[in-house]
Design a protein around this motif. Structure first.
Motif, PDB file in Angstrom:
ATOM      1  N   ALA A  41      31.042  37.212  97.190  1.00 33.18           N
ATOM      2  CA  ALA A  41      32.765  36.291  96.672  1.00 33.18           C
ATOM      3  C   ALA A  41      32.826  37.414  95.329  1.00 33.18           C
ATOM      4  N   HIS A  76      34.559  31.291  99.603  1.00 34.25           N
ATOM      5  CA  HIS A  76      33.012  32.421  99.447  1.00 34.25           C
ATOM      6  C   HIS A  76      32.071  31.435  98.020  1.00 34.25           C
ATOM      7  N   ALA A  81      37.853  35.141  99.060  1.00 35.50           N
ATOM      8  CA  ALA A  81      36.004  35.263  98.239  1.00 35.50           C
ATOM      9  C   ALA A  81      36.307  34.034  97.154  1.00 35.50           C
ATOM     10  N   LEU A 117      34.985  40.545  97.051  1.00 38.26           N
ATOM     11  CA  LEU A 117      35.752  40.574  97.827  1.00 38.26           C
ATOM     12  C   LEU A 117      36.828  40.553  96.343  1.00 38.26           C
ATOM     13  N   ASP A 118      36.534  39.776  95.342  1.00 37.78           N
ATOM     14  CA  ASP A 118      37.190  39.859  94.123  1.00 37.78           C
ATOM     15  C   ASP A 118      36.403  39.930  92.634  1.00 37.78           C
TER      16      ASP A 118
END
Length: 591
Positions: free
Chosen positions: A443, A420, A417, A446-447
């Motif tokens: 991103a 990104h 993340a 992802l997180d």
């Protein structure tokens, strides 16, 4: 017309497969699949991450991973097999899940999606097929790299004809349960290794136990997202619940460098949380925090508590590892040591002079290991910061270095993340504003706790002519990480959004707060100078202008005008007020 050459690299491939998968599924399909998912999540994935590996792909009963170092791959395999032995203890033989593992060092073809192909991969897969259950087979190419560096007994199986492999392959077998007799076994805890002990419910109210246990579980999950972190699974951690513990003993038993412990106490309409991070080698408290929170929805409270703690603990772990490397091996640091020291600097409030030292550390790390993802991301992050803060005096070269680094990082770790986020930064400074916002949003998928991404998403909305939307994203970032080293910048971004919207009073308050938190960054001073001049505060405008020019003597209105980062007409129209304010404050016009 010549076809494009494939992208190739030399890498270490680890192939793993569950023994008797069809039999296990036939006997208990749901139970087997549930156990395999838990083993992947709680055991295999963290071990591979702790040894700096990348999972290339998974199948129902196996996986393929790659490592820049053969030693890391073998240590990952050994740790996995030993952990599986413990996991299977007490189970009937027909219910045990065991893995075979094959490891090869070879040349591979890298596909656009990050998949690996070629004989290098095929040999690893065939080595896995001839390994014993719970065992590991290495090709001679791999074994030559670890000979004398591991304490596991190795058996020479001679040259083997592997299925569909043309040439004979020299094979070595490792049995993790049997250390080499001549070498005493001493476990070195992985870097960034931690166990979150069950938080204590100080109220003694059993009805609050589920909330307190939920904090422990969520914190374990959030910490496991830190790149390179090795986090002990919650099932193991909960065996210490309600027991007196010696953190040094726990460190030796679990093979971790750090313990996190804490407590939760309720009182009326408030909840108080205490947390400590402890070094298991010395027993020293590295960090502690206490905060109170009004009672609210249970899950909202858990999310806010664990998010705040995970972000802060992540920063403290990296700083602790950097100090440990300087203390234990000042003249013999490896790439991981150097990268962690670099990030320990970047995790402090922005200072372009100090951050230059971080860049040097990332460069040094990459000279030792040009596949170190943390160093690649850190290098790109540094150069992107220079560009984003208008401090660069060699824009094209810094952008080129940053783009090369982040492209390689994303090839090696497409699910990272932070990588990104940095890529979004580079898209932003390149003028690709809408693409940058989409990359930030990815991103965040992802997180969801990546506060930096939330904050930058708010600022990009300013660039897209949506300044009125910025505050929600920026205040969310502050909620996620209220003591973040980027807090000064977030106050500045809020002030800039206010300035664009003509809210001069609020802009002044926020920009003053920014330079108060961190007086070492030029741009907030220039925005403060503009807001002060537009508000008729000539003396404050001069003071802010001079402070900015001391930090960045080359700054001019023209340079700022030429790097406008967006062609959105609303943004360009709103930006005129900044040019006017800078000129009123006496900032050099330039050309």
């Amino acid at each position: 017309m010549a076809s494009e050459r494939p992208n190739r690299r030399l890498t270490t491939i680890l192939a793993a497969d569950a023994v008797g998968y069809s039999r296990l599924v036939g006997a208990d399909e749901e139970g087997t699949l549930e156990r395999l998912r838990a083993i992947r999540k709680d055991l295999i994935d963290p071990v591979i991450a702790a040894h700096r590996g990348r999972i290339v792909k998974t199948t129902g009963d196996g996986l393929l991973a790659e490592f820049a170092s053969v030693v890391d791959a073998v240590r990952s395999a050994v740790d996995t097999q030993r952990a599986m032995t413990e996991s299977n203890a007490g189970l009937a033989p027909d219910r045990r899940i065991e893995f075979r593992i094959g490891i090869n060092l070879g040349d591979v073809v890298v596909e656009d999606d990050g998949d690996l192909m070629g004989d290098g991969v095929n040999v690893a897969a065939r080595l896995e097929g001839i390994a014993e259950p719970g065992g590991i087979c290495l090709s001679s190419a791999a074994y030559d790299q670890v000979r004398g560096k591991i304490d596991i007994a190795a058996r020479d199986l001679g040259q083997q004809q592997l299925k569909n492999i043309a040439d004979l392959v020299q094979v070595y077998a490792l049995s993790p349960a049997h250390p080499a007799a001549a070498v005493p076994h001493t476990t070195v805890a992985p870097r960034l290794s931690i166990v979150v002990l069950p938080f204590i419910n100080l109220d003694g109210n059993s009805e609050q136990d589920y909330f307190v246990d939920g904090v422990t579980e969520s914190l374990t999950t959030d910490l496991s997202r830190i790149p390179g972190a090795f986090v002990i699974a919650r099932n193991t951690a909960f065996t210490f619940k309600s027991k007196p513990v010696d953190v040094r003993v726990i460190g030796r038993e679990l093979g971790v460098r750090y313990v996190m412990e804490g407590s939760v106490q309720g009182g009326g309409d408030r909840i108080r949380v205490n947390a400590q991070l402890i070094d298991t080698e010395t027993g020293a408290h590295l960090w502690a925090e206490r905060f109170d929170k009004p009672r609210a929805d249970i899950f909202d409270m858990q999310d806010e508590i664990t998010t705040r703690l995970a972000r802060t603990v992540g920063i403290e772990l990296v700083a602790a590892e950097g100090r440990r490397a300087e203390r234990e091996r000042p003249n013999n640091m490896d790439a991981v040591d150097l990268a962690m020291r670099g990030w320990a600097i970047l995790n402090q409030p922005l200072s372009l002079r100090r951050d230059r030292a971080a860049c040097d550390l990332f460069d040094a790390a990459l000279r030792l290991d040009n596949h170190n993802v943390e160093a690649l991301v850190g290098l790109a992050f540094y150069h992107g910061n220079d560009l984003r803060t208008f401090a660069s005096t060699n824009r094209d070269e810094q952008l080129r270095i940053a783009q090369m680094a982040i492209t390689e990082a994303l090839t090696l770790a497409p699910g990272n993340a932070l990588a990104h986020f940095v890529h979004a930064n580079l898209l932003h400074v390149s003028g690709a504003t809408e693409r940058s916002l989409r990359e930030l949003e990815f991103a965040i998928t992802l997180d969801r706790n990546l506060a930096w991404a939330h904050a930058d998403a708010g600022f990009l909305k300013v660039l897209l002519g949506r300044a009125e939307e910025a505050e929600a994203d920026l205040t969310n970032a502050m909620r996620l990480s209220p003591r973040d080293p980027g807090l000064d910048r977030w106050h500045a971004l809020l002030g800039i959004a206010d300035l664009f919207l003509g809210r001069l009073g609020s802009a002044l308050d926020r920009l003053r707060k920014s330079v108060e938190i961190n007086p070492n960054v030029a741009m907030p001073y220039f925005f403060l100078a503009a807001a002060s001049a537009l508000s008729g505060r000539a003396a404050e405008a001069r003071e802010a202008r001079n402070a900015g020019l001391r930090l960045d003597p080359n700054f001019t209105v023209a340079r700022f005008r030429n790097e406008r980062r967006s062609e959105n007409p609303t943004f360009l129209n709103q930006r005129e007020i900044v040019y006017e304010g800078l000129s009123l404050a006496g900032v050099p016009e330039g050309n």
